[in-house]
Design a protein around this motif. Structure first.
Motif, PDB file in Angstrom:
ATOM      1  N   HIS A  63       0.631  -1.252  -0.106  1.00 36.07           N
ATOM      2  CA  HIS A  63      -0.194  -0.080   0.059  1.00 36.07           C
ATOM      3  C   HIS A  63       0.819   1.275   0.070  1.00 36.07           C
ATOM      4  O   HIS A  63       1.278   1.575   1.069  1.00 36.07           O
ATOM      5  CB  HIS A  63      -1.047   0.138   1.130  1.00 36.07           C
ATOM      6  CG  HIS A  63      -1.981   1.000   0.900  1.00 36.07           C
ATOM      7  ND1 HIS A  63      -3.245   0.981   1.860  1.00 36.07           N
ATOM      8  CD2 HIS A  63      -2.069   2.196   0.504  1.00 36.07           C
ATOM      9  CE1 HIS A  63      -3.795   2.180   1.788  1.00 36.07           C
ATOM     10  NE2 HIS A  63      -3.401   2.628   1.073  1.00 36.07           N
ATOM     11  N   ASP A 160      -8.823   2.679  -3.717  1.00 35.35           N
ATOM     12  CA  ASP A 160      -8.196   3.387  -2.584  1.00 35.35           C
ATOM     13  C   ASP A 160      -8.157   4.985  -2.728  1.00 35.35           C
ATOM     14  O   ASP A 160      -7.460   5.542  -3.686  1.00 35.35           O
ATOM     15  CB  ASP A 160      -6.986   2.702  -2.144  1.00 35.35           C
ATOM     16  CG  ASP A 160      -6.458   3.466  -0.788  1.00 35.35           C
ATOM     17  OD1 ASP A 160      -7.551   3.415   0.068  1.00 35.35           O
ATOM     18  OD2 ASP A 160      -5.275   3.871  -0.805  1.00 35.35           O
ATOM     19  N   GLY A 161      -8.517   5.594  -1.724  1.00 35.78           N
ATOM     20  CA  GLY A 161      -8.618   7.008  -1.712  1.00 35.78           C
ATOM     21  C   GLY A 161      -9.980   7.213  -1.556  1.00 35.78           C
ATOM     22  O   GLY A 161     -10.571   8.142  -0.661  1.00 35.78           O
ATOM     23  N   HIS A 187     -10.618   0.368   0.791  1.00 34.55           N
ATOM     24  CA  HIS A 187     -10.564   1.402   1.789  1.00 34.55           C
ATOM     25  C   HIS A 187     -12.062   1.532   2.347  1.00 34.55           C
ATOM     26  O   HIS A 187     -12.811   1.987   1.918  1.00 34.55           O
ATOM     27  CB  HIS A 187     -10.253   2.677   1.059  1.00 34.55           C
ATOM     28  CG  HIS A 187     -10.406   3.842   1.714  1.00 34.55           C
ATOM     29  ND1 HIS A 187      -9.390   4.705   1.934  1.00 34.55           N
ATOM     30  CD2 HIS A 187     -11.402   4.652   2.323  1.00 34.55           C
ATOM     31  CE1 HIS A 187      -9.887   5.711   2.954  1.00 34.55           C
ATOM     32  NE2 HIS A 187     -11.083   5.572   2.830  1.00 34.55           N
ATOM     33  N   GLN A 239      -7.804  -2.517   3.715  1.00 31.28           N
ATOM     34  CA  GLN A 239      -6.749  -1.760   3.878  1.00 31.28           C
ATOM     35  C   GLN A 239      -6.576  -0.765   5.294  1.00 31.28           C
ATOM     36  O   GLN A 239      -7.633  -0.935   5.966  1.00 31.28           O
ATOM     37  CB  GLN A 239      -6.400  -0.626   2.935  1.00 31.28           C
ATOM     38  CG  GLN A 239      -6.463  -1.469   1.217  1.00 31.28           C
ATOM     39  CD  GLN A 239      -6.402  -0.235   0.401  1.00 31.28           C
ATOM     40  OE1 GLN A 239      -7.562   0.422   0.015  1.00 31.28           O
ATOM     41  NE2 GLN A 239      -5.275  -0.101  -0.458  1.00 31.28           N
ATOM     42  N   HIS A 240      -5.509  -0.603   5.837  1.00 30.46           N
ATOM     43  CA  HIS A 240      -5.338   0.346   6.910  1.00 30.46           C
ATOM     44  C   HIS A 240      -6.631   0.347   8.039  1.00 30.46           C
ATOM     45  O   HIS A 240      -7.071   1.283   8.168  1.00 30.46           O
ATOM     46  CB  HIS A 240      -5.064   1.782   6.750  1.00 30.46           C
ATOM     47  CG  HIS A 240      -6.068   2.352   5.456  1.00 30.46           C
ATOM     48  ND1 HIS A 240      -7.344   2.179   5.382  1.00 30.46           N
ATOM     49  CD2 HIS A 240      -5.897   2.900   4.364  1.00 30.46           C
ATOM     50  CE1 HIS A 240      -8.045   2.696   4.429  1.00 30.46           C
ATOM     51  NE2 HIS A 240      -6.715   3.185   3.707  1.00 30.46           N
ATOM     52  N   ASN A 286      -6.722   9.238   7.024  1.00 30.73           N
ATOM     53  CA  ASN A 286      -7.743   8.616   6.722  1.00 30.73           C
ATOM     54  C   ASN A 286      -7.563   7.435   6.287  1.00 30.73           C
ATOM     55  O   ASN A 286      -6.924   7.112   5.412  1.00 30.73           O
ATOM     56  CB  ASN A 286      -8.555   9.373   5.470  1.00 30.73           C
ATOM     57  CG  ASN A 286      -9.817   9.003   5.443  1.00 30.73           C
ATOM     58  OD1 ASN A 286     -10.514   8.064   6.357  1.00 30.73           O
ATOM     59  ND2 ASN A 286     -10.616   8.846   4.187  1.00 30.73           N
ATOM     60  N   ASP A 313       0.720   2.632   3.698  1.00 29.32           N
ATOM     61  CA  ASP A 313       0.012   3.856   3.158  1.00 29.32           C
ATOM     62  C   ASP A 313       0.772   5.156   2.669  1.00 29.32           C
ATOM     63  O   ASP A 313       0.313   6.163   3.080  1.00 29.32           O
ATOM     64  CB  ASP A 313      -1.234   4.063   4.181  1.00 29.32           C
ATOM     65  CG  ASP A 313      -2.318   4.943   3.256  1.00 29.32           C
ATOM     66  OD1 ASP A 313      -2.348   5.193   2.064  1.00 29.32           O
ATOM     67  OD2 ASP A 313      -3.165   5.202   4.151  1.00 29.32           O
TER      68      ASP A 313
END
Ligand SMILES: [Zn+2]
Length: 437
Positions: A63, A160-161, A187, A239-240, A286, A313
């Motif tokens: 990522h 993503d975003g 995301h 993700q994250h 974020n 990220d």
């Protein structure tokens, strides 16, 4: 083809082969030839003295954001790959939210070719694998032509975003990607619940007068997508992770045999919403930094292996953009050059995790979970290797970064562990002389 390499006398830490002992590594033709004590190697081999250092499979980060095309003042594929190598990474996955986005084969192919072009010119870094957009223009409506993206080199798809908000699109993605055996990276965020928030919802946000994002904004999408992964049999990668409730759902999914993998960032591992105090935009991310209880749950889940990998990220932003008012500043921080030392310091020096487990989370596990090469020193594998000093203590100084951007909340932190050499396919892509500050 590069010269043979003999890495001599290092502590080999390779969880993929259960190795933690002093030995030599011989590299021939860009691949691992042998790992054992007392190797002589061919006469023309380049000898690298690794005594007192750790030798491990190169780190893998699934990522990162490299901003090219469209945001070259923040990062390029060249500087991003070099920043990755400086952090000990040998493979990184570049997200498609560039301008234009990586939503067609030509755009995906460009990223791969650009990384290879710089490597041929002797200015390469980590291998850069492009991730294709899940939807056209990242608009969340029409699925991209995934077959074409994969043919051009895409290793996964994501928006993503942005989240993939439409559950029907998510279902189709989880169905369709199975034909190519690639994951859908999500995301996880419900934009309506986030309501244009800029930090974690709670007392700190209230005191600062900033709009908050609740944990539920992430967890409802995590729960929904786990159900869709179960329904379809597709590979969902979340993700994250930031909220403790998300971890509960992932644990449940594991018990039910759902194909879900997850990642944790070094900043969610070590920081909380308190870092935002003083309206510090370096702490604006974020998903947002959460409460201490969340951090503890995520950290334990990483130690237990429920969260199987660390991902940075890495999100470069220009100084002036991060200098704006908190509400208007962009989300995200750079992370490639601080990831290993931050994690070493927090997890291994503290005694909460073995060095071998940390290397697993940062190298072997991402390779295993995503089904990609790397993450091992097994003979025959690509010679993607990191050599680092596990005890060197140093102060993070963003001005020293190879990255074009400096936006980090870790400036001035004293950390442990210094990358000495990063090798990709038997070729040194980063080298540090050994001075510490
Ligand atoms: Zn994201």
């Amino acid at each position: 083809m590069s010269r043979p390499l003999l890495i001599h006398g290092g502590r080999i830490v390779d969880p993929s082969t259960n190795l933690d002992e002093i030995a030599d590594v011989l590299v021939v033709g860009g691949r691992i030839e042998a790992v054992q004590p007392g190797l002589a190697g061919p006469e023309d081999a380049q000898r690298i003295d690794a005594r007192g250092l750790v030798v491990s499979p190169g780190l893998i980060d699934v990522h990162v954001h490299f901003r090219e095309p469209g945001g070259e003042h923040k990062e390029t594929i060249r500087t991003g790959a070099q920043s990755a190598a400086a952090g000990g990474f040998t493979t990184v996955w570049a997200m498609p939210n560039t301008d234009p986005p990586l939503d067609d084969p030509a755009a995906v192919g460009f990223v791969r070719q650009e990384a290879r072009r710089w490597a041929r010119r002797g200015e390469g870094g980590a291998r850069v694998s492009p991730v294709g957009a899940a939807s056209k223009g990242l608009a969340g409506v029409q699925m991209t032509e995934i077959g074409g993206l994969v043919e051009a080199g895409a290793v996964a798809v994501t928006d993503d975003g942005h989240p993939i908000a439409d559950p029907v699109l998510m279902r189709r993605l989880l169905e369709y990607t199975q034909a190519f055996d690639i994951p859908v990276l999500q995301h996880a965020e419900d934009m309506a619940l986030s309501a244009r928030g800029v930090m974690n919802e709670g007392s700190v946000a209230t005191a600062l007068g900033l709009r908050g994002i609740p944990n539920a904004s992430e967890a409802v999408i995590v729960a929904r997508d786990i159900l869709l992964a179960e329904l379809t049999g597709g590979h969902l990668h979340i993700q994250h992770l930031s909220a403790r409730e998300s971890v509960e759902f992932v644990r449940m999914a594991r018990d039910r045999g759902v194909r879900v993998t997850t990642e944790l960032t070094p900043h969610h591992l070590t920081l909380t919403e308190e870092a935002v105090q003083g309206y510090r935009t370096e702490a604006k991310m974020n998903p947002p930094l959460r409460r201490e209880e969340d951090r503890q749950v995520l950290r334990q889940a990483l130690i237990d292996g429920v969260i199987e990998m660390i991902a940075t990220d890495h999100a470069p932003h220009h100084y002036e953009e991060k200098e704006r008012e908190f509400d208007d500043a962009p989300f995200g921080i750079v992370g490639l050059e601080t990831a290993l030392p931050i994690c070493l310091h927090d997890l291994v020096v503290s005694g909460d995790m073995t060095l071998s487990s940390l290397i697993d989370r940062m190298s072997c596990a991402p390779a295993r979970a995503m089904g990609i090469e790397g993450g091992t020193l097994r003979p025959g594998s690509p010679a993607d290797i990191v050599v680092f000093d596990p005890e060197a203590s140093w102060l993070v100084d963003a001005d020293q970064f190879r990255s074009k951007s400096r936006n980090t909340p870790f400036s001035g932190w004293r950390v442990t562990g210094r990358i000495r050499r990063t090798i990709v396919a038997g070729e040194t892509r980063f080298e540090d002389s050994g001075s510490t500050t």
